[in-house]
Design an enzyme around this catalytic site. Structure first.
Site, short mmCIF file in Angstrom:
data_model
loop_
_atom_site.label_atom_id
_atom_site.label_comp_id
_atom_site.label_asym_id
_atom_site.label_seq_id
_atom_site.Cartn_x
_atom_site.Cartn_y
_atom_site.Cartn_z
N HIS A 98 0.88 -1.12 -0.09
CA HIS A 98 0.01 -0.15 -0.26
C HIS A 98 0.94 1.12 0.08
CE1 HIS A 98 0.66 -1.24 4.01
NE2 HIS A 98 0.84 -0.06 4.45
N HIS A 100 1.01 5.12 1.16
CA HIS A 100 0.35 6.27 2.06
C HIS A 100 0.55 7.50 1.19
CE1 HIS A 100 0.25 4.13 6.13
NE2 HIS A 100 1.54 3.51 5.38
P1 AMP Z 1 1.85 0.45 7.46
O1 AMP Z 1 2.31 0.66 8.78
O2 AMP Z 1 2.82 1.08 6.29
O3 AMP Z 1 1.83 -1.07 7.31
O4 AMP Z 1 0.38 1.00 7.24
C1 AMP Z 1 -0.73 0.33 7.62
C2 AMP Z 1 -1.77 1.45 7.78
O5 AMP Z 1 -3.00 0.75 7.42
C3 AMP Z 1 -1.85 1.99 9.14
O6 AMP Z 1 -1.60 3.48 8.97
C4 AMP Z 1 -3.15 1.86 9.81
O7 AMP Z 1 -3.72 2.76 10.35
C5 AMP Z 1 -3.74 1.40 8.25
N1 AMP Z 1 -5.07 0.36 8.65
C6 AMP Z 1 -4.88 -0.74 9.08
N2 AMP Z 1 -6.17 -1.31 8.97
C7 AMP Z 1 -7.09 -0.76 8.31
C8 AMP Z 1 -8.48 -0.63 7.81
N3 AMP Z 1 -9.02 -1.58 8.24
N4 AMP Z 1 -8.73 0.37 7.00
C9 AMP Z 1 -8.11 1.41 6.63
N5 AMP Z 1 -6.69 1.58 7.21
C10 AMP Z 1 -6.16 0.60 8.07
#
Ligand code: AMP
Ligand code: ZN
Length: 137
Positions: A98, A100
């Protein structure tokens, strides 16, 4: 596969969707660090950017650019951080690639809680580092 971002990206779990096409879905981060913090989720599973097909990466970053531009115009953001954490050591917590997109607000701290801290390491041997990377390209 039991991957929450696969389910969200493919619409099995409903989400507020900012943008969608055949390859990606863009949603809001559930724990935003700024107002409008969004995530680009590819619909095809890959553990991180490092595993994602190179020929499809350009499209993901075209969408990142489009969303970033819309955040500046539509949200009045003063800038945008665009980043992909790869692996736990880099802060990755969800093992589905993903990107950001984090709008930044220079003079509105109520909308922006992102802190990026950097500390310098002891000066490395740049030649050795360059060689170690270039040998593996
Ligand atoms: P990372 O630390 O780069 O893996 O980012 C994962 C991101 O996904 C974090 O900022 C979380 O807040 C976000 N996240 C986790 N679960 C969900 C969800 N169900 N819907 C939207 N965002 C999510
Ligand atoms: Zn997945």
């Amino acid at each position: 596969m039991d991957c929450i971002f696969c389910k969200i990206a493919n619409g099995e779990i409903p989400s507020t969707t900012l943008y969608e096409d055949d390859d990606v879905r863009v949603i809001f981060d559930i724990n935003p660090t700024s107002a409008g913090h969004a995530l680009i989720l590819p619909k095809a599973h890959a553990a991180s950017l490092l595993e994602y097909p190179a020929e499809k990466l350009g499209h993901v970053f075209e969408i990142a650019q489009k969303i970033g531009q819309a955040m500046e115009k539509g949200l009045g953001a003063d800038g945008v951080n665009i980043l992909a954490n790869c692996r736990e050591a880099a802060g990755q917590t969800v093992d589905h690639f993903h990107v950001h997109i984090i709008p930044r607000y220079a003079s509105q701290p109520d909308k922006d809680a992102l802190v990026i801290e950097t500390h310098e390491i002891v000066k490395p041997d740049f030649d050795a580092l360059a060689k170690a990377i270039q040998e593996n390209l």
